[in-house]
Design a protein around this motif. Structure first.
Motif, PDB file in Angstrom:
ATOM      1  N   MET A 133      39.509  50.627  46.461  1.00 37.30           N
ATOM      2  CA  MET A 133      39.851  49.231  46.676  1.00 37.30           C
ATOM      3  C   MET A 133      41.369  49.124  46.817  1.00 37.30           C
ATOM      4  O   MET A 133      42.113  49.679  46.021  1.00 37.30           O
ATOM      5  CB  MET A 133      39.353  48.398  45.492  1.00 37.30           C
ATOM      6  N   SER A 134      41.801  48.411  47.806  1.00 38.46           N
ATOM      7  CA  SER A 134      43.245  48.291  48.029  1.00 38.46           C
ATOM      8  C   SER A 134      43.871  47.375  46.984  1.00 38.46           C
ATOM      9  O   SER A 134      43.200  46.587  46.328  1.00 38.46           O
ATOM     10  CB  SER A 134      43.503  47.742  49.432  1.00 38.46           C
ATOM     11  N   GLU A 135      45.197  47.508  46.846  1.00 33.51           N
ATOM     12  CA  GLU A 135      45.905  46.664  45.880  1.00 33.51           C
ATOM     13  C   GLU A 135      45.738  45.196  46.213  1.00 33.51           C
ATOM     14  O   GLU A 135      45.604  44.366  45.321  1.00 33.51           O
ATOM     15  CB  GLU A 135      47.400  47.043  45.851  1.00 33.51           C
ATOM     16  N   SER A 136      45.739  44.888  47.488  1.00 33.19           N
ATOM     17  CA  SER A 136      45.618  43.490  47.900  1.00 33.19           C
ATOM     18  C   SER A 136      44.247  42.931  47.501  1.00 33.19           C
ATOM     19  O   SER A 136      44.138  41.798  47.057  1.00 33.19           O
ATOM     20  CB  SER A 136      45.883  43.391  49.401  1.00 33.19           C
ATOM     21  N   MET A 137      43.185  43.743  47.657  1.00 31.39           N
ATOM     22  CA  MET A 137      41.848  43.301  47.253  1.00 31.39           C
ATOM     23  C   MET A 137      41.771  43.164  45.742  1.00 31.39           C
ATOM     24  O   MET A 137      41.164  42.223  45.223  1.00 31.39           O
ATOM     25  CB  MET A 137      40.778  44.280  47.747  1.00 31.39           C
ATOM     26  N   GLU A 138      42.402  44.086  45.022  1.00 33.15           N
ATOM     27  CA  GLU A 138      42.422  44.016  43.566  1.00 33.15           C
ATOM     28  C   GLU A 138      43.156  42.762  43.102  1.00 33.15           C
ATOM     29  O   GLU A 138      42.731  42.092  42.164  1.00 33.15           O
ATOM     30  CB  GLU A 138      43.056  45.274  42.978  1.00 33.15           C
ATOM     31  N   ALA A 139      44.248  42.440  43.771  1.00 33.22           N
ATOM     32  CA  ALA A 139      45.013  41.239  43.418  1.00 33.22           C
ATOM     33  C   ALA A 139      44.191  39.988  43.689  1.00 33.22           C
ATOM     34  O   ALA A 139      44.181  39.047  42.881  1.00 33.22           O
ATOM     35  CB  ALA A 139      46.320  41.194  44.205  1.00 33.22           C
ATOM     36  N   LYS A 140      43.491  39.951  44.824  1.00 32.45           N
ATOM     37  CA  LYS A 140      42.643  38.798  45.147  1.00 32.45           C
ATOM     38  C   LYS A 140      41.509  38.658  44.137  1.00 32.45           C
ATOM     39  O   LYS A 140      41.179  37.550  43.706  1.00 32.45           O
ATOM     40  CB  LYS A 140      42.079  38.923  46.557  1.00 32.45           C
ATOM     41  N   LEU A 141      40.907  39.771  43.769  1.00 33.28           N
ATOM     42  CA  LEU A 141      39.833  39.745  42.785  1.00 33.28           C
ATOM     43  C   LEU A 141      40.358  39.259  41.436  1.00 33.28           C
ATOM     44  O   LEU A 141      39.728  38.437  40.777  1.00 33.28           O
ATOM     45  CB  LEU A 141      39.200  41.134  42.648  1.00 33.28           C
ATOM     46  N   ALA A 142      41.512  39.744  41.031  1.00 33.98           N
ATOM     47  CA  ALA A 142      42.114  39.311  39.768  1.00 33.98           C
ATOM     48  C   ALA A 142      42.417  37.815  39.803  1.00 33.98           C
ATOM     49  O   ALA A 142      42.169  37.099  38.829  1.00 33.98           O
ATOM     50  CB  ALA A 142      43.382  40.111  39.480  1.00 33.98           C
ATOM     51  N   GLN A 143      42.934  37.331  40.940  1.00 38.58           N
ATOM     52  CA  GLN A 143      43.224  35.904  41.100  1.00 38.58           C
ATOM     53  C   GLN A 143      41.942  35.081  41.020  1.00 38.58           C
ATOM     54  O   GLN A 143      41.889  34.052  40.344  1.00 38.58           O
ATOM     55  CB  GLN A 143      43.934  35.647  42.435  1.00 38.58           C
ATOM     56  N   ALA A 144      40.895  35.545  41.697  1.00 35.63           N
ATOM     57  CA  ALA A 144      39.613  34.832  41.681  1.00 35.63           C
ATOM     58  C   ALA A 144      39.040  34.793  40.262  1.00 35.63           C
ATOM     59  O   ALA A 144      38.519  33.761  39.826  1.00 35.63           O
ATOM     60  CB  ALA A 144      38.629  35.485  42.642  1.00 35.63           C
ATOM     61  N   MET A 145      39.141  35.886  39.543  1.00 33.60           N
ATOM     62  CA  MET A 145      38.639  35.929  38.166  1.00 33.60           C
ATOM     63  C   MET A 145      39.441  34.988  37.267  1.00 33.60           C
ATOM     64  O   MET A 145      38.874  34.318  36.408  1.00 33.60           O
ATOM     65  CB  MET A 145      38.679  37.363  37.629  1.00 33.60           C
ATOM     66  N   ALA A 146      40.741  34.930  37.476  1.00 31.28           N
ATOM     67  CA  ALA A 146      41.578  34.025  36.691  1.00 31.28           C
ATOM     68  C   ALA A 146      41.207  32.571  36.979  1.00 31.28           C
ATOM     69  O   ALA A 146      41.121  31.744  36.058  1.00 31.28           O
ATOM     70  CB  ALA A 146      43.058  34.270  37.001  1.00 31.28           C
ATOM     71  N   GLU A 147      40.969  32.260  38.250  1.00 33.95           N
ATOM     72  CA  GLU A 147      40.569  30.897  38.613  1.00 33.95           C
ATOM     73  C   GLU A 147      39.210  30.559  38.022  1.00 33.95           C
ATOM     74  O   GLU A 147      38.999  29.455  37.514  1.00 33.95           O
ATOM     75  CB  GLU A 147      40.538  30.738  40.127  1.00 33.95           C
ATOM     76  N   LEU A 148      38.270  31.496  38.063  1.00 29.33           N
ATOM     77  CA  LEU A 148      36.952  31.281  37.488  1.00 29.33           C
ATOM     78  C   LEU A 148      37.051  31.031  35.991  1.00 29.33           C
ATOM     79  O   LEU A 148      36.419  30.118  35.454  1.00 29.33           O
ATOM     80  CB  LEU A 148      36.042  32.479  37.773  1.00 29.33           C
ATOM     81  N   THR A 149      37.869  31.816  35.320  1.00 26.17           N
ATOM     82  CA  THR A 149      38.074  31.631  33.881  1.00 26.17           C
ATOM     83  C   THR A 149      38.669  30.257  33.603  1.00 26.17           C
ATOM     84  O   THR A 149      38.247  29.563  32.672  1.00 26.17           O
ATOM     85  CB  THR A 149      38.980  32.744  33.318  1.00 26.17           C
ATOM     86  N   ALA A 150      39.627  29.835  34.416  1.00 27.21           N
ATOM     87  CA  ALA A 150      40.247  28.517  34.232  1.00 27.21           C
ATOM     88  C   ALA A 150      39.216  27.406  34.423  1.00 27.21           C
ATOM     89  O   ALA A 150      39.211  26.419  33.666  1.00 27.21           O
ATOM     90  CB  ALA A 150      41.415  28.338  35.202  1.00 27.21           C
ATOM     91  N   VAL A 151      38.342  27.545  35.405  1.00 22.41           N
ATOM     92  CA  VAL A 151      37.303  26.534  35.638  1.00 22.41           C
ATOM     93  C   VAL A 151      36.342  26.500  34.460  1.00 22.41           C
ATOM     94  O   VAL A 151      35.977  25.421  33.973  1.00 22.41           O
ATOM     95  CB  VAL A 151      36.553  26.803  36.968  1.00 22.41           C
ATOM     96  N   GLN A 152      35.931  27.663  33.980  1.00 19.54           N
ATOM     97  CA  GLN A 152      35.024  27.719  32.833  1.00 19.54           C
ATOM     98  C   GLN A 152      35.653  27.050  31.609  1.00 19.54           C
ATOM     99  O   GLN A 152      34.991  26.305  30.889  1.00 19.54           O
ATOM    100  CB  GLN A 152      34.656  29.168  32.514  1.00 19.54           C
ATOM    101  N   GLU A 153      36.926  27.300  31.375  1.00 18.36           N
ATOM    102  CA  GLU A 153      37.624  26.681  30.244  1.00 18.36           C
ATOM    103  C   GLU A 153      37.725  25.171  30.430  1.00 18.36           C
ATOM    104  O   GLU A 153      37.564  24.411  29.470  1.00 18.36           O
ATOM    105  CB  GLU A 153      39.008  27.299  30.074  1.00 18.36           C
ATOM    106  N   ALA A 154      37.967  24.711  31.673  1.00 17.78           N
ATOM    107  CA  ALA A 154      38.041  23.275  31.944  1.00 17.78           C
ATOM    108  C   ALA A 154      36.688  22.608  31.714  1.00 17.78           C
ATOM    109  O   ALA A 154      36.621  21.485  31.195  1.00 17.78           O
ATOM    110  CB  ALA A 154      38.514  23.037  33.381  1.00 17.78           C
TER     111      ALA A 154
END
Length: 146
Positions: free
Chosen positions: A1-22
């Motif tokens: 997996m490229s760094e860019s894909m890893e960064a996008k996945l990490a960003q998506a997971m962070a956003e998902l976590t933020a939505v779950q917390e909200a």
């Protein structure tokens, strides 16, 4: 997996976590919410919980003693409908920010909620008898930015 894909996945997971917390915060805020309403004739007072459930019914000043059965029933139904409507609007107000797109790099869309289906007649406007605009077609047209 490229760094860019890893960064996008990490960003998506962070956003998902933020939505779950909200969502957890919103549920907590609404868990103890209620609306207390008096009928226009002031004969009935109802308290409605966050799911539109009747949690208390009072007859202030015993005004109901001078009412017919249909008049009292009408007052109860009026107050209950207004209480349900207020709680439905409060729930929408609390959860509405979660229905918008996150705006983050992942492109995660907001939660799609059919408020009319969720609340049914609670969203009817007692004064005009019209329902708030909740159709999916309207929402899709409104959200289309192309």
């Amino acid at each position: 997996m490229s760094e860019s894909m890893e960064a996008k996945l990490a960003q998506a997971m962070a956003e998902l976590t933020a939505v779950q917390e909200a969502v957890v915060r919103a549920e907590g805020e609404l868990g103890e919410a209620s609306a207390t309403i008096r009928s226009r004739d002031r004969a009935v007072e109802v308290t409605v919980g966050p799911q539109g459930e009747l949690t208390a019914l009072k007859f202030p000043d015993n005004k109901y003693l001078n009412m017919t059965g249909p008049q009292l029933a009408s007052s109860v139904m009026e107050a209950l409908q207004e209480g349900r409507s207020r709680m439905a609007r409060r729930v929408i107000e609390v959860f509405e920010p979660l229905t918008r797109a996150s705006g983050g790099a992942s492109g995660i869309r907001g939660i799609d909620i059919d408020w009319g289906r969720a609340f049914g007649s609670a969203l009817d406007d007692p004064a005009g008898g019209r329902r708030r605009s909740t159709s999916r077609l309207h929402d899709e047209i409104h959200e289309d930015t192309d």
